[in-house]
Design an enzyme around this catalytic site. Structure first.
Site, PDB file in Angstrom:
ATOM      1  N   HIS A  67       0.904   5.516  -1.420  1.00  0.00           N
ATOM      2  CA  HIS A  67       0.454   6.705  -2.154  1.00  0.00           C
ATOM      3  C   HIS A  67       1.726   7.520  -2.366  1.00  0.00           C
ATOM      4  CE1 HIS A  67      -3.576   5.600  -0.808  1.00  0.00           C
ATOM      5  NE2 HIS A  67      -3.151   5.645   0.439  1.00  0.00           N
ATOM      6  N   GLU A  78     -10.647   2.481   8.630  1.00  0.00           N
ATOM      7  CA  GLU A  78      -9.414   3.050   9.194  1.00  0.00           C
ATOM      8  C   GLU A  78      -9.709   3.896  10.426  1.00  0.00           C
ATOM      9  OE1 GLU A  78      -7.211   5.475   6.436  1.00  0.00           O
ATOM     10  OE2 GLU A  78      -5.519   5.731   7.807  1.00  0.00           O
ATOM     11  N   TYR A 118      -4.805   7.825  -6.578  1.00  0.00           N
ATOM     12  CA  TYR A 118      -6.057   8.574  -6.769  1.00  0.00           C
ATOM     13  C   TYR A 118      -5.855  10.015  -7.224  1.00  0.00           C
ATOM     14  CZ  TYR A 118      -5.137   9.802  -1.807  1.00  0.00           C
ATOM     15  OH  TYR A 118      -4.577  10.210  -0.629  1.00  0.00           O
ATOM     16  N   ASP A 137       2.075   3.149   2.887  1.00  0.00           N
ATOM     17  CA  ASP A 137       0.926   4.058   2.917  1.00  0.00           C
ATOM     18  C   ASP A 137       1.317   5.531   2.814  1.00  0.00           C
ATOM     19  OD1 ASP A 137      -1.583   5.082   3.144  1.00  0.00           O
ATOM     20  OD2 ASP A 137      -2.039   4.251   5.105  1.00  0.00           O
ATOM     21  N   GLN A 158       2.502  11.207  -1.282  1.00  0.00           N
ATOM     22  CA  GLN A 158       2.485  11.579   0.140  1.00  0.00           C
ATOM     23  C   GLN A 158       3.888  11.593   0.751  1.00  0.00           C
ATOM     24  OE1 GLN A 158      -0.588   9.498   2.321  1.00  0.00           O
ATOM     25  NE2 GLN A 158      -2.142  10.025   0.802  1.00  0.00           N
ATOM     26  N   HIS A 181      -6.019  -1.423   5.984  1.00  0.00           N
ATOM     27  CA  HIS A 181      -6.262  -1.018   7.374  1.00  0.00           C
ATOM     28  C   HIS A 181      -7.166  -2.013   8.107  1.00  0.00           C
ATOM     29  CE1 HIS A 181      -4.170   2.667   6.522  1.00  0.00           C
ATOM     30  NE2 HIS A 181      -5.080   3.077   5.674  1.00  0.00           N
ATOM     31  N   ARG A 229     -16.756   5.197   1.759  1.00  0.00           N
ATOM     32  CA  ARG A 229     -17.244   6.579   1.850  1.00  0.00           C
ATOM     33  C   ARG A 229     -17.123   7.310   0.512  1.00  0.00           C
ATOM     34  NH1 ARG A 229     -12.162   7.094   4.636  1.00  0.00           N
ATOM     35  NH2 ARG A 229     -10.837   8.640   3.614  1.00  0.00           N
ATOM     36  N   ARG A 253      -5.586  15.099   6.792  1.00  0.00           N
ATOM     37  CA  ARG A 253      -6.074  14.965   5.426  1.00  0.00           C
ATOM     38  C   ARG A 253      -6.122  16.321   4.712  1.00  0.00           C
ATOM     39  NH1 ARG A 253     -11.816  12.624   3.312  1.00  0.00           N
ATOM     40  NH2 ARG A 253     -12.501  14.567   4.264  1.00  0.00           N
ATOM     41  N   HIS A 263       0.832  -1.214   0.000  1.00  0.00           N
ATOM     42  CA  HIS A 263       0.000   0.000   0.000  1.00  0.00           C
ATOM     43  C   HIS A 263       0.862   1.256   0.000  1.00  0.00           C
ATOM     44  CE1 HIS A 263      -3.770   2.065   0.335  1.00  0.00           C
ATOM     45  NE2 HIS A 263      -3.375   2.734   1.411  1.00  0.00           N
TER      46      HIS A 263
HETATM   47 ZN   LIG Z   1      -3.952   4.622   2.060  1.00  0.00          ZN
END
Ligand SMILES: [Zn+2]
Length: 426
Positions: free
Chosen positions: A43, A211, A106, A296, A46, A245, A186, A67, A41
């Protein structure tokens, strides 16, 4: 652990493994060799956020305030910048012993295909294997609210999403694999999620789930089910599913999740950084569950730290030692074996075993390091001896891609320049 093993490679694959072998002319000798690790996992972008959200200015800080900082960083990226950060990050992963990354991607707009290609090109240039997971992210929450300004870069219409998957298929190869990722319950409307899950059945599918406690409450309010409960009741879950998660699960969900054969991606350094909570590892393993690890949010690029945090979190919670090992066994070996065993099905690439037919993704530990040279349990010494890098080299598909703590392909100056520009704009 076995000794005197000869591993024959042809191209990118292991073709034979011979035990009780003698060293012969032309053999390359390695004293401590294990399968390389999969990062389930990531991203990539980040990585830019590392150290930028570690202060408070008058508000109670949590996942949701973090976030906001993440949205802000995301708004400054184009394909070139994404390539630079991914090259740096993937190089660090290789140096740490990861040979393959599942990139849960994403950040689509304004150039969805180019953003994906920036990631696959960074993987090609550094040599790491990648399973690209283009993400579907369409709504702001369980109530169906619209995306906020910071989230609009993540949006794709259903047809654009399917077109993106189709456009990416010609770029796949032995080391570049393709899956899909509904971002979370979500972020995707349930009926659409169910329909696409049928349409893409057989594909590797990764999804964030449970999560945060608030996410569980919102899911209960919207569906009368907890997130993992809903997923197991409504989606075709199996060995190609990776649930990321799954931190907040009931005892019933834990048992059902293990029985589903889905893999859970645990990301202890991120889950600690974000204050998510602790996964119920003991009961999950007792029920036969499968797990792997991921970097992550990129606050740590070390499988050692992920696995140590995973074990220590459980020790702190349960007030005892060697938790992952169960009643008998070695913690390090148990943790690593889970990571190796879970990789193939959720990455669509045969890694994690030193066995004929598997990709030659290998990790050599530094057998000359004083901590390892005479150690009776070198894997325990590797995971539970601190932060010195004990990885000497990492091989991906038959080629050494990192050694002495550094990837062979790097663009450090370009990455530093990117960070400098970003800091000036934040
Ligand atoms: Zn993630």
């Amino acid at each position: 652990l076995q000794t005197n093993v000869r591993i024959a490679l042809q191209g990118s694959s292991i073709t034979a493994v011979e035990c009780a072998a003698q060293l012969e002319a032309g053999d390359e000798s390695c004293r401590l060799l294990v399968p390389a690790l999969a990062n389930l996992h990531s991203h990539a972008f980040q990585r830019l956020l590392a150290g930028l959200a570690e202060f408070t200015d008058g508000h109670a800080d949590d996942f949701w305030t973090w976030r906001e900082a993440m949205f802000q960083v995301a708004s400054h990226l184009d394909p070139t910048a994404l390539y630079e950060v991914a090259v740096q990050l993937y190089g660090e992963m290789l140096a740490a012993g990861y040979s393959h990354v599942a990139e849960f991607h994403y950040l689509h707009q304004p150039h969805p295909l180019e953003m994906c290609q920036a990631l696959t090109q960074a993987a090609r240039d550094t040599g790491i294997g990648i399973t690209l997971l283009p993400c579907l992210y369409q709504r702001g929450g369980f109530d169906g609210s619209a995306l906020r300004a910071g989230q609009k870069l993540f949006y794709l219409q259903e047809q654009d999403f399917m077109d993106l998957l189709n456009a990416l298929q010609p770029f796949t190869d032995e080391k570049t694999r393709l899956g899909w990722a509904p971002h979370s319950l979500r972020a995707v409307e349930p009926a659409l999620l169910q329909r696409l899950s049928q349409q893409l059945s057989g594909w590797v599918c990764h999804m964030h789930v449970a999560e945060q406690r608030r996410e569980v409450q919102d899911c209960l309010a919207a569906t009368s089910r907890r997130p993992v409960e809903w997923v197991l009741e409504n989606l075709p879950i199996g060995v190609h599913t990776c649930l990321v998660h799954a931190t907040h699960v009931s005892a019933e969900e834990t048992t059902a999740l293990a029985a589903s054969q889905a893999c859970v991606s645990l990301n202890p350094s991120t889950e600690g950084n974000l204050g998510d909570g602790l996964f119920p590892l003991t009961s999950f393993l007792a029920a036969g569950g499968r797990f792997g690890i991921g970097t992550d949010s990129q606050s740590s690029i070390s499988p050692v730290e992920e696995l140590r945090w995973l074990e220590y979190g459980q020790r702190l919670k349960e007030g005892r030692r060697n938790v992952a090992a169960g009643l008998r066994g070695e913690s390090a070996l148990t943790l690593l074996e889970h990571c190796w065993a879970s990789a193939t099905a959720v990455l669509d690439r045969r890694i994690g075993r030193i066995q004929a037919g598997f990709c030659a993704d290998l990790l050599e530990l530094d057998d000359q390091h004083p901590l390892l040279i005479h150690h009776p349990r070198p894997l325990s010494a590797w995971l539970f001896s601190g932060n010195a890098t004990l990885v000497r080299r990492t091989m991906v598909a038959g080629i050494w891609r990192a050694s002495a703590g550094e990837a062979h392909f790097t663009r450090r100056e370009a990455f530093a320049a990117l960070l400098s520009r970003l800091y000036a704009r934040l």
